[in-house]
Design an enzyme around this catalytic site. Structure first.
Site, mmCIF file in Angstrom:
data_model
loop_
_atom_site.group_PDB
_atom_site.id
_atom_site.type_symbol
_atom_site.label_atom_id
_atom_site.label_comp_id
_atom_site.label_asym_id
_atom_site.label_seq_id
_atom_site.Cartn_x
_atom_site.Cartn_y
_atom_site.Cartn_z
ATOM 1 N N ARG A 83 54.016 -6.726 42.637
ATOM 2 C CA ARG A 83 51.997 -6.617 42.590
ATOM 3 C C ARG A 83 51.981 -5.929 40.958
ATOM 4 O O ARG A 83 52.257 -4.480 40.968
ATOM 5 C CB ARG A 83 51.783 -6.167 43.379
ATOM 6 C CG ARG A 83 50.176 -6.060 43.165
ATOM 7 C CD ARG A 83 49.116 -5.457 44.644
ATOM 8 N NE ARG A 83 48.286 -5.728 44.378
ATOM 9 C CZ ARG A 83 47.383 -4.216 44.063
ATOM 10 N NH1 ARG A 83 47.936 -3.551 44.073
ATOM 11 N NH2 ARG A 83 45.915 -4.833 44.383
ATOM 12 N N HIS A 134 43.470 8.264 47.824
ATOM 13 C CA HIS A 134 43.012 8.712 47.015
ATOM 14 C C HIS A 134 41.216 8.318 46.434
ATOM 15 O O HIS A 134 40.755 6.815 46.933
ATOM 16 C CB HIS A 134 43.058 8.756 45.465
ATOM 17 C CG HIS A 134 43.372 7.859 44.706
ATOM 18 N ND1 HIS A 134 44.514 6.609 45.271
ATOM 19 C CD2 HIS A 134 42.847 7.731 43.813
ATOM 20 C CE1 HIS A 134 43.880 5.280 44.524
ATOM 21 N NE2 HIS A 134 43.069 5.469 43.223
ATOM 22 N N HIS A 153 40.660 5.018 48.993
ATOM 23 C CA HIS A 153 41.895 3.338 48.925
ATOM 24 C C HIS A 153 43.374 3.953 49.013
ATOM 25 O O HIS A 153 43.436 5.166 48.211
ATOM 26 C CB HIS A 153 41.027 2.524 47.621
ATOM 27 C CG HIS A 153 41.392 3.361 46.982
ATOM 28 N ND1 HIS A 153 39.861 4.560 46.012
ATOM 29 C CD2 HIS A 153 41.907 3.055 45.510
ATOM 30 C CE1 HIS A 153 39.756 4.251 44.636
ATOM 31 N NE2 HIS A 153 41.302 4.191 43.936
ATOM 32 N N ASP A 160 38.426 7.697 43.731
ATOM 33 C CA ASP A 160 38.831 7.675 41.651
ATOM 34 C C ASP A 160 37.531 8.316 41.117
ATOM 35 O O ASP A 160 36.633 9.286 41.795
ATOM 36 C CB ASP A 160 39.082 6.661 41.278
ATOM 37 C CG ASP A 160 39.658 5.763 41.217
ATOM 38 O OD1 ASP A 160 40.976 4.973 41.910
ATOM 39 O OD2 ASP A 160 39.116 4.165 41.081
#
Ligand SMILES: C=C1C[C@]23C[C@@]1(O)CC[C@H]2[C@@]12CCC[C@@](C)(C(=O)O1)[C@H]2[C@@H]3C(=O)O
Ligand code: AKG
Ligand code: FE2
Length: 367
Positions: A297, A229, A287, A231
């Site tokens: 993570r 996507h 990204h 941002d």
């Protein structure tokens, strides 16, 4: 900052999520709901100094403004070091994130995000555009977090609230500084932006903080941490824990490049609104996040935008006969609504000129 604006922006966009959050701790195999086609997560290997590695820019260096301008044009992303946000604050935020995600599921669900809300615990908003669930859980903080935090830890929520508040404040200062550096490289000053107040402060600007948790997965190639996507922001600031997972595609490229965690560095994404402001000169970066076989993570993303109700449009100085205005004016609130409906078709839907047309900027570079 008034982030109530963001909550209002989503009120009319109820999400009917068929994506349910699962208790990853209780899984010993990948359920069908989370099994993506094997992804072949091979990626371009990057090392420090590699010309194909995301630039790392030292904000105390004299040439930082030029390096930022170049990175925004060629990458839509860069990392910053010596940014003035202390390691101890980032460590504390990470610790609070781990404390939150390690709570029992029934406790986390007490702070669940409402279908038409912005803040709280749940899956990411874009989940509905994908047939499979993502291997992650998230917590979004846009307005006051006391209500949610007190549901999570009825007797012990102050440290969480203080840490997040401090982090939002510091990230907001850094976001202002970076926005002016990014725009400054295009010859834009505070006078060129009507919604910027004296001293360049975006009064009433809206923002949100998102904590993302990606549990370890025995078969990471068959799951997706956070699907690809861009941002919807002016810019986003990402702190990632020391486990890699953030990947991006460079403007015009086709390979996924990993952004290896660099001690003390924050990753800066050009968002869709900056793409519009720059009249297409700065690409918003595509990204995603992949997950690790053995290590959990965590990432913390700060989303910076203008007040949700002001019109954002390509800056007049960047528009002339040779560089026609590429996008129609839009408020952040309207844009979030459009993204909620159209996802990756949202930005192209605002385009005034055909996306085929190519223009040349003052340096002779195509955009
Ligand atoms: C300001 C925001 C950006 C965001 C929507 C939000 O209101 C808060 C959550 C943000 C987030 C985080 C994960 C990825 C993303 C696409 C999503 O679904 O929720 C972003 C949103 C965005 O940038 O559009
Ligand atoms: O986990 C990451 O590194 C990326 C997070 C992200 O892209 C987001 O929250 O929008
Ligand atoms: Fe993102």
């Amino acid at each position: 900052m008034t982030s109530k604006g963001l909550a209002d922006a989503f009120r009319a966009h109820t999400l009917n999520l068929h994506h349910k959050i699962v208790d990853f701790n209780a899984l010993n195999s990948i359920p069908e709901s989370h099994a993506w086609k094997p992804q072949g997560f091979d990626h371009y290997p990057t090392r420090g100094g590699d010309p194909e590695a995301v630039p790392i820019i030292d904000l105390t260096e004299e040439n930082a403004p030029e390096l930022i301008g170049h990175a925004c044009k060629k990458w839509g992303v860069f990392q910053v070091i010596n940014h003035n946000i202390s390691k101890s604050l980032l460590d504390d935020v990470e610790m609070e994130g781990k404390r939150l995600f390690s709570l029992p599921m029934d406790q986390k669900l007490k702070a669940a995000r409402l279908p038409n809300g912005v803040s709280g615990y749940g899956v990411v908003r874009i989940s509905r555009f994908f047939p499979k669930c993502m291997w992650s859980e998230g917590f979004t903080i846009a307005d006051s977090m006391v209500e949610h935090a007190s549901q999570l830890w009825p007797n012990n929520y102050q440290k969480f609230c203080d840490t997040i508040e401090e982090c939002k404040k510091e990230m907001n200062n850094l976001a202002h500084r970076l926005m002016w550096l990014m725009l400054g490289s295009l010859g834009i000053t505070q006078k060129d932006i009507e919604w910027a107040g004296p001293n360049g402060k975006v009064e009433g600007g809206d923002d949100a903080l998102q904590m993302n948790s990606y549990p370890a997965c025995p078969d990471p190639d068959r799951v997706m941490g956070l699907a690809a996507h861009t941002d919807s922001t002016i810019l986003s600031i990402i702190h990632q824990s020391n486990t890699s997972g953030l990947q991006l595609i460079r403007e015009g490229g086709s390979v996924w490049i990993t952004v290896p965690p660099h001690p003390g560095a924050l990753v800066i994404h050009v968002g869709d609104l900056m793409h519009i402001l720059s009249n297409g000169l700065y690409p918003s970066v595509l990204h995603r996040a992949i997950v690790n076989r053995t290590q959990h993570r965590l990432s913390v993303a700060y989303f910076f935008g203008p007040p949700v109700s002001v019109k954002v449009s390509p800056i007049k100085k960047l528009v002339d006969e040779c560089h026609p205005q590429l996008y129609r004016p839009i408020t952040w609130s309207e844009y979030l609504g459009i993204k909620s409906e159209l996802f990756d078709k949202g930005l192209p839907s605002l385009r005034l000129c055909s996306s085929q047309s190519r223009f040349t900027d003052v340096n002779g570079d195509d955009y």
